[in-house]
Design a protein around this motif. Structure first.
Motif, short mmCIF file in Angstrom:
data_model
loop_
_atom_site.label_atom_id
_atom_site.label_comp_id
_atom_site.label_asym_id
_atom_site.label_seq_id
_atom_site.Cartn_x
_atom_site.Cartn_y
_atom_site.Cartn_z
N UNK A 8 100.74 29.06 47.02
CA UNK A 8 101.14 29.40 48.39
C UNK A 8 101.26 28.14 49.25
N UNK A 9 100.29 27.24 49.07
CA UNK A 9 100.33 26.00 49.84
C UNK A 9 101.51 25.15 49.43
N UNK A 10 101.77 25.11 48.12
CA UNK A 10 102.91 24.33 47.65
C UNK A 10 104.22 24.91 48.15
N UNK A 13 105.35 23.98 51.44
CA UNK A 13 105.76 22.58 51.53
C UNK A 13 107.15 22.33 50.96
N UNK A 35 111.81 6.15 61.28
CA UNK A 35 111.43 6.09 62.69
C UNK A 35 111.15 4.64 63.06
N UNK A 57 106.45 21.18 44.87
CA UNK A 57 106.53 20.39 46.09
C UNK A 57 106.29 18.91 45.85
N UNK A 58 105.76 18.54 44.69
CA UNK A 58 105.44 17.13 44.46
C UNK A 58 106.48 16.45 43.57
N UNK A 77 110.09 11.53 47.14
CA UNK A 77 109.62 12.91 46.97
C UNK A 77 110.76 13.84 47.42
N UNK A 79 110.93 16.87 48.20
CA UNK A 79 110.70 17.85 49.24
C UNK A 79 110.20 17.23 50.55
N UNK A 80 110.25 15.91 50.61
CA UNK A 80 109.80 15.25 51.83
C UNK A 80 110.76 15.55 52.99
N UNK A 81 110.21 15.86 54.18
CA UNK A 81 111.08 16.11 55.31
C UNK A 81 111.82 14.86 55.78
N UNK A 82 111.40 13.68 55.32
CA UNK A 82 112.10 12.48 55.75
C UNK A 82 113.37 12.24 54.94
N UNK B 12 96.48 19.14 45.57
CA UNK B 12 97.93 19.08 45.65
C UNK B 12 98.25 18.07 46.74
N UNK B 13 99.48 18.03 47.18
CA UNK B 13 99.79 17.14 48.29
C UNK B 13 100.72 17.87 49.25
N UNK B 14 100.59 17.57 50.52
CA UNK B 14 101.47 18.17 51.51
C UNK B 14 102.08 17.06 52.36
N UNK B 15 103.08 17.41 53.15
CA UNK B 15 103.74 16.43 54.00
C UNK B 15 103.25 16.61 55.43
N UNK B 18 104.88 13.13 60.14
CA UNK B 18 105.70 11.94 59.99
C UNK B 18 106.48 11.92 58.66
N UNK B 19 106.30 12.97 57.87
CA UNK B 19 107.00 13.02 56.59
C UNK B 19 106.28 12.29 55.48
N UNK B 21 103.51 11.81 52.54
CA UNK B 21 102.85 12.67 51.57
C UNK B 21 101.35 12.42 51.63
N UNK B 26 92.13 21.46 48.08
CA UNK B 26 92.13 22.80 48.67
C UNK B 26 90.74 23.39 48.48
N UNK B 180 93.43 26.79 57.53
CA UNK B 180 94.25 27.99 57.38
C UNK B 180 93.33 29.20 57.41
N UNK B 187 92.04 22.30 54.09
CA UNK B 187 92.64 21.22 53.34
C UNK B 187 91.99 19.91 53.79
#
Lengths: 117, 212
Positions: A8-10, A13, A35, A57-58, A77, A79-82, B12-15, B18-19, B21, B26, B180, B187
Motif C-alpha cells: 500500500x505504501x509503495x 509512491x 530547483x 516504486x523503487x 528512480x 517513480x521520482x516526482x522530479x 522501503x523508500x518513499x519520495x 523535494x523529490x 528518495x 515501516x 498514517x 514511517x
C-alpha cells in the motif's frame, strides 16, 4: 498483512502518469526538474539505458552518455516526482540485460546495433 | 504518553516533497490499550502499562489473566511499561494510537537485534586477525589479550568471541517521515534493529524535541 501494508505504501509512491516502455539499450532523453534558488527548471539528460534495477516504486534506470570524451552515468528512480518525462528516441538490438561492457569501450566499438523498426 | 508498542513490517523508500528518495522502515504501531496505571502510592513508581496484539485466553496464566479481567480487556500478548508525561491521567482501557506522534519529529526505537550466534572477534568486533598467508597461524584469532605480570589479569570488557546479536538495541533520534493513523503506521527514516515482524518500542526522543 505485513506485505499488504508495504504494498500500500509503495503504491502511494508510484507515479500517476504513464512512462513509455523503456528497454535496455534504448536511447532516452530524461527531463529532470531541478530547483535552483526557489526557481524550477528542467534539465535534459540523454544517453543509453544500460541497466534497470528494482521493482515497484523503487525501480531505477541507469543512463550512460559520453560527453567531451568523458563517460557519465546517472541513476534515475523511475517513480521520482522530479522526473518530468522520459522520451525514447531509438532502440538498439542487445542481448543482455546489463550493458556494463560499454564502460570499457569507447569510439566506434561502443556503438550498439539499431533495432529493426 | 511516552511511547507505543509496535511491530516492524519491513523497509522501503518513499519520495519527499523535494523529490528525494528517503529510505524508511515501516512500523505498525498500536492501537495499544492501557492495562494498568502504576502509582507511587501503590507500586512505588509512576508508569503506565500498555498492551498490544490480541491472543487466546489459554495462552495466559491465571495471574496475567486476572490483570486483564480487572481492566475489562481481552487478553493481549505484549505488555510494556512506559513513563508518564506531565498531564497524563491514563485509565485502564484507554486507547493509544499512532496519532500521538503527529506533533513529534524524532523518536527512539528499541528492539531486539537479529541473533548472529557465537561469533569470533573478526566478525563480532571488527578486529583484523592475523596474516592469512606467509605461514600465518593466527588467521582469525584475537591475538594478544593483555600484558604479563603487570597487571597480571585480563582487563574487564576485553573484546573476545561470544554471542553476537539478539540483544536489545535502542536507536536514538530517528526522524519520523510520515504518520498514517488510518493504517496505524509510522514511517521512520533509516533502519531499525531486528527482523520483520519483530516487536519494537517507539518512544519520543529524549535528546531531540518536538516540532516547532
Amino acid at each position: 498483512m505485513a506485505t499488504k501494508l508495504l504494498e500500500k505504501i509503495n503504491k502511494a509512491n508510484l507515479r500517476k502518469d504513464e512512462l513509455p516502455r523503456i528497454k535496455i539499450g534504448d536511447n532516452v532523453k530524461v527531463s529532470v526538474r531541478i530547483k535552483e534558488g526557489g526557481k524550477e527548471r528542467i534539465q535534459v539528460f540523454s544517453g543509453v539505458v544500460i541497466a534497470r534495477k528494482g521493482g515497484g516504486a523503487t525501480e531505477t534506470i541507469t543512463v550512460r552518455r559520453v560527453s567531451f570524451g568523458e563517460g557519465m552515468e546517472r541513476v534515475f528512480p523511475l517513480h521520482s516526482p522530479s522526473i518530468a518525462k522520459i522520451v525514447v528516441e531509438s532502440s538498439s538490438q542487445v542481448r543482455r540485460a546489463k550493458l556494463y561492457f560499454l564502460r570499457e569501450r569507447s569510439g566506434k566499438v561502443a556503438r550498439l546495433k539499431m533495432a529493426d523498426a | 504518553m511516552q511511547g507505543i508498542i509496535g511491530k516492524k513490517v519491513g523497509m522501503t523508500s518513499i519520495f519527499d516533497e523535494q523529490g528525494r528518495q528517503v529510505p524508511v522502515t515501516v512500523l505498525e504501531c498500536g492501537p495499544c490499550m492501557v492495562l494498568q496505571h502504576k502509582t507511587i502510592a501503590r507500586d512505588g513508581y509512576e508508569a503506565v502499562q500498555l498492551a498490544f496484539e490480541d491472543c487466546r485466553e489459554q495462552r495466559m496464566n491465571k495471574p496475567e489473566l486476572g490483570v486483564f479481567k480487572k481492566a475489562g480487556l481481552a487478553p493481549k500478548r505484549r505488555r510494556f511499561e512506559m513513563k508518564l508525561e506531565a498531564g497524563d491521567s491514563p485509565k485502564p482501557g484507554d486507547l493509544i494510537t499512532v496519532s500521538m506522534f503527529e506533533k513529534v519529529a524524532f523518536v527512539d526505537v528499541s528492539a531486539y537485534s537479529k541473533g548472529k550466534g557465537f561469533q569470533g572477534v573478526v566478525r563480532r568486533h571488527g578486529m583484523r586477525g592475523g596474516p592469512i598467508t606467509h605461514g600465518g597461524h593466527s588467521k582469525r584469532r584475537i591475538g594478544s589479550i593483555g600484558c604479563r605480570e603487570l597487571p597480571g589479569r585480563i582487563h574487564k570488557n576485553k573484546r573476545m568471541p561470544g554471542q553476537m546479536g539478539n540483544t536489545r538495541i535502542t536507536q536514538q533520534n530517528l526522524q519520523i517521515v510520515k504518520v498514517m493513523p488510518e493504517d496505524n503506521v509510522l514511517l521512520v527514516r533509516g533502519a531499525v534493529a531486528g527482523s520483520a515482524g519483530g516487536i519494537v518500542l517507539v518512544r519520543k526522543s529524549v535528546k531531540k524535541g518536538a516540532k516547532e
